[in-house]
Write an enzyme that holds these catalytic residues in place. Structure first.
Site, PDB file in Angstrom:
ATOM      1  N   SER A 111       0.832  -1.209   0.000  1.00 19.70           N
ATOM      2  CA  SER A 111       0.000   0.000   0.000  1.00 19.70           C
ATOM      3  C   SER A 111       0.858   1.247   0.000  1.00 19.70           C
ATOM      4  O   SER A 111       0.356   2.331  -0.287  1.00 19.70           O
ATOM      5  CB  SER A 111      -0.843   0.106   1.266  1.00 19.70           C
ATOM      6  OG  SER A 111      -1.315  -1.091   1.682  1.00 19.70           O
ATOM      7  N   HIS A 159      -1.688  -2.758  -6.898  1.00 21.38           N
ATOM      8  CA  HIS A 159      -2.323  -2.428  -5.616  1.00 21.38           C
ATOM      9  C   HIS A 159      -3.831  -2.656  -5.723  1.00 21.38           C
ATOM     10  O   HIS A 159      -4.567  -1.813  -6.225  1.00 21.38           O
ATOM     11  CB  HIS A 159      -1.990  -0.968  -5.280  1.00 21.38           C
ATOM     12  CG  HIS A 159      -2.479  -0.502  -3.951  1.00 21.38           C
ATOM     13  ND1 HIS A 159      -2.616   0.823  -3.626  1.00 21.38           N
ATOM     14  CD2 HIS A 159      -2.865  -1.197  -2.845  1.00 21.38           C
ATOM     15  CE1 HIS A 159      -3.061   0.934  -2.388  1.00 21.38           C
ATOM     16  NE2 HIS A 159      -3.224  -0.267  -1.897  1.00 21.38           N
ATOM     17  N   GLU A 215      -4.704  -0.053  -8.597  1.00 22.84           N
ATOM     18  CA  GLU A 215      -3.741   1.035  -8.801  1.00 22.84           C
ATOM     19  C   GLU A 215      -2.429   0.385  -9.223  1.00 22.84           C
ATOM     20  O   GLU A 215      -1.852  -0.399  -8.459  1.00 22.84           O
ATOM     21  CB  GLU A 215      -3.576   1.816  -7.474  1.00 22.84           C
ATOM     22  CG  GLU A 215      -2.764   3.080  -7.607  1.00 22.84           C
ATOM     23  CD  GLU A 215      -2.594   3.825  -6.270  1.00 22.84           C
ATOM     24  OE1 GLU A 215      -2.580   3.182  -5.198  1.00 22.84           O
ATOM     25  OE2 GLU A 215      -2.453   5.056  -6.310  1.00 22.84           O
ATOM     26  N   ASN A 274      -3.269   6.375  -1.253  1.00 24.91           N
ATOM     27  CA  ASN A 274      -2.987   6.699   0.147  1.00 24.91           C
ATOM     28  C   ASN A 274      -2.427   8.097   0.352  1.00 24.91           C
ATOM     29  O   ASN A 274      -2.544   8.658   1.434  1.00 24.91           O
ATOM     30  CB  ASN A 274      -2.066   5.644   0.754  1.00 24.91           C
ATOM     31  CG  ASN A 274      -2.865   4.410   1.102  1.00 24.91           C
ATOM     32  OD1 ASN A 274      -3.957   4.507   1.657  1.00 24.91           O
ATOM     33  ND2 ASN A 274      -2.358   3.240   0.749  1.00 24.91           N
TER      34      ASN A 274
HETATM   35  N1  LIG Z   1      -5.490  -4.870   4.266  1.00 28.70           N
HETATM   36  C1  LIG Z   1      -5.731  -3.941   3.365  1.00 28.70           C
HETATM   37  O1  LIG Z   1      -6.773  -3.259   3.387  1.00 28.70           O
HETATM   38  C2  LIG Z   1      -4.751  -3.697   2.240  1.00 28.70           C
HETATM   39  C3  LIG Z   1      -5.191  -2.999   1.098  1.00 28.70           C
HETATM   40  C4  LIG Z   1      -4.298  -2.840   0.035  1.00 28.70           C
HETATM   41  C5  LIG Z   1      -3.001  -3.341   0.131  1.00 28.70           C
HETATM   42  N2  LIG Z   1      -2.597  -4.003   1.272  1.00 28.70           N
HETATM   43  C6  LIG Z   1      -1.242  -4.544   1.289  1.00 28.70           C
HETATM   44  O2  LIG Z   1      -1.312  -5.939   1.086  1.00 28.70           O
HETATM   45  C7  LIG Z   1      -0.243  -6.599   1.772  1.00 28.70           C
HETATM   46  C8  LIG Z   1      -0.813  -7.663   2.688  1.00 28.70           C
HETATM   47  O3  LIG Z   1      -1.699  -7.051   3.599  1.00 28.70           O
HETATM   48  P1  LIG Z   1      -2.790  -7.890   4.412  1.00 28.70           P
HETATM   49  O4  LIG Z   1      -3.703  -6.895   5.017  1.00 28.70           O
HETATM   50  O5  LIG Z   1      -3.325  -8.976   3.542  1.00 28.70           O
HETATM   51  O6  LIG Z   1      -1.862  -8.529   5.548  1.00 28.70           O
HETATM   52  P2  LIG Z   1      -2.162  -9.797   6.480  1.00 28.70           P
HETATM   53  O7  LIG Z   1      -1.427  -9.548   7.735  1.00 28.70           O
HETATM   54  O8  LIG Z   1      -3.622 -10.070   6.540  1.00 28.70           O
HETATM   55  O9  LIG Z   1      -1.477 -11.001   5.680  1.00 28.70           O
HETATM   56  C9  LIG Z   1      -0.107 -11.082   5.455  1.00 28.70           C
HETATM   57  C10 LIG Z   1       0.265 -12.560   5.258  1.00 28.70           C
HETATM   58  O10 LIG Z   1       1.632 -12.613   4.843  1.00 28.70           O
HETATM   59  C11 LIG Z   1       2.147 -13.827   5.389  1.00 28.70           C
HETATM   60  N3  LIG Z   1       3.611 -13.792   5.346  1.00 28.70           N
HETATM   61  C12 LIG Z   1       4.469 -13.142   6.159  1.00 28.70           C
HETATM   62  N4  LIG Z   1       5.738 -13.389   5.781  1.00 28.70           N
HETATM   63  C13 LIG Z   1       5.684 -14.209   4.701  1.00 28.70           C
HETATM   64  C14 LIG Z   1       6.664 -14.818   3.873  1.00 28.70           C
HETATM   65  N5  LIG Z   1       7.971 -14.642   4.076  1.00 28.70           N
HETATM   66  N6  LIG Z   1       6.260 -15.613   2.872  1.00 28.70           N
HETATM   67  C15 LIG Z   1       4.920 -15.837   2.663  1.00 28.70           C
HETATM   68  N7  LIG Z   1       3.958 -15.288   3.420  1.00 28.70           N
HETATM   69  C16 LIG Z   1       4.330 -14.471   4.424  1.00 28.70           C
HETATM   70  C17 LIG Z   1       1.559 -13.872   6.791  1.00 28.70           C
HETATM   71  O11 LIG Z   1       1.632 -15.195   7.338  1.00 28.70           O
HETATM   72  C18 LIG Z   1       0.128 -13.400   6.531  1.00 28.70           C
HETATM   73  O12 LIG Z   1      -0.735 -14.497   6.282  1.00 28.70           O
HETATM   74  C19 LIG Z   1       0.538  -5.500   2.490  1.00 28.70           C
HETATM   75  O13 LIG Z   1       1.626  -5.120   1.704  1.00 28.70           O
HETATM   76  C20 LIG Z   1      -0.488  -4.368   2.597  1.00 28.70           C
HETATM   77  O14 LIG Z   1       0.109  -3.102   2.647  1.00 28.70           O
HETATM   78  C21 LIG Z   1      -3.451  -4.196   2.322  1.00 28.70           C
END
Ligand SMILES: NC(=O)c1ccc[n+]([C@@H]2O[C@H](COP(=O)([O-])OP(=O)(O)OC[C@H]3O[C@@H](n4cnc5c(N)ncnc54)[C@H](O)[C@@H]3O)[C@@H](O)[C@H]2O)c1
Length: 308
Positions: free
Chosen positions: A129, A150, A162, A200
């Site tokens: 993000s 994104h 995005e 963002n």
């Molecule tokens: N949550 C949102 O609203 C949102 C929106 C857009 C973008 N994002 C982006 O998406 C990404 C993930 O966010 P999320 O909210 O899904 O996080 P989350 O915490 O729900 O999930 C992250 C996952 O990554 C896994 N992980 C950690 N290290 C790892 C590795 N080395 N190899 C494989 N898996 C691994 C964890 O076990 C976890 O299941 C981030 O970069 C975040 O900025 C999030």
């Protein structure tokens, strides 16, 4: 087989690896699988992989009840997804979409490994993000093939992708990701790699300003959200949205903007900093600007701390 016009793409994509099976990873796997791609869903946490498949299944059921998909399509899509614990599975994929935890060091480590493991022609995308695409690309052996993809939360519902060009991203890669996003039924929008990209950079200062308005006593939680909902036709107010995103996430993105631009206007409001220190992170912790402790209550309840 994917249904999109492959001839429009400079790169043929059939197998997609999604790294991270959390909130975003399971949604991303869902939309690729629904559109005929073979997906390797990879997470270091086996329980998270199991939970992801259950969530995908539940989200399909929701689509079926709305009549937007069928049992048969659900079955086919679930059969398109394989779960894995190891990054090695990226070997067979023409596209990797990384959606692991938002932490720069972790992402740099993953992209260094992807450099070694993925085929030379594999496009490496990140769903970050706010972290710099150019910095992530620079640790790989193919910065010209690294791009931001994104997706918005919840992925199966939200239309926008995005797409963020890193400093070195080549045009063929951008065009491929644009066409691919359209083939997923999404609307792509291409921007360049500066802190916060567009989504963002604009959203977070608005949320921060809403928190400042509360901090300075200009209005209460409900009034601030009501003005933005009814006055600006936002589907939810900025404070409720901050709770939904997670106050820790808002805090860390504001820090990225603050450090990246060196401009004090992006500094997180002291109230936000305090709430994060106190563990009041919004929906995920049960309390933020609103309280989520009372179950079965459809109305939003302002957190006791902010009741007037
Ligand atoms: N949550 C949102 O609203 C949102 C929106 C857009 C973008 N994002 C982006 O998406 C990404 C993930 O966010 P999320 O909210 O899904 O996080 P989350 O915490 O729900 O999930 C992250 C996952 O990554 C896994 N992980 C950690 N290290 C790892 C590795 N080395 N190899 C494989 N898996 C691994 C964890 O076990 C976890 O299941 C981030 O970069 C975040 O900025 C999030």
């Amino acid at each position: 087989m994917p249904t999109f016009a492959a001839e429009k793409l400079s790169y043929m994509i059939q197998n997609v690896a999604v790294i991270g099976a959390g909130t975003m990873g399971n949604g991303i796997a869902h939309v690729f699988a629904q559109n005929g791609f073979k997906v390797k869903l990879i997470d270091v946490n086996a329980a998270q992989l199991e939970k992801a498949i259950q969530n995908i299944s539940k989200n399909f059921d929701r689509q079926i009840s709305k009549g937007t998909t069928s049992e048969e399509q659900k079955k086919t899509a679930l059969a398109n997804i394989q779960t894995q614990n190891e990054l090695h599975a990226v070997k067979e994929c023409q596209l990797v979409v990384e959606a692991a935890t938002e932490n720069l060091e972790l992402k740099l480590k993953i992209f260094r490994q992807l450099s070694e493991l993925a085929q030379e022609s594999t496009i490496l995308a990140t769903n970050t993000s706010s972290l710099p695409i150019t910095k992530i690309a620079a640790v790989t052996n193919r910065p010209e093939m690294v791009i931001g993809m994104h997706f918005m939360n919840p992925v199966p519902v939200m239309k926008l992708v995005e797409i963020i060009n890193g400093y070195a991203t080549k045009k063929e890669v951008t065009n491929t990701i644009v066409e691919l996003s359209k083939s997923l039924g999404k609307i792509p929008c291409v921007v360049n790699d500066y802190p916060g990209f567009i989504a963002n950079r604009i959203l977070m200062p608005m949320i921060n300003e809403a928190i400042y308005s509360l901090y300075e006593g200009v209005a209460g939680v409900e009034e601030i959200d009501l003005v933005m909902k009814l006055g600006m036709a936002h589907p939810m107010g900025p404070l409720q949205l901050a709770d939904f995103i997670g106050l820790d996430v808002c805090h860390s993105i504001l820090n990225v903007l603050h450090q990246g631009f060196g401009n004090p206007k992006y500094a997180p409001c002291p109230l936000l900093v305090n709430m994060v220190s106190a563990g009041r992170l919004g929906v995920k912790s049960g309390e933020g600007f609103y309280s989520y402790a009372v179950t079965g209550n459809k109305d939003l309840v302002v957190s006791e701390r902010f009741r007037r």
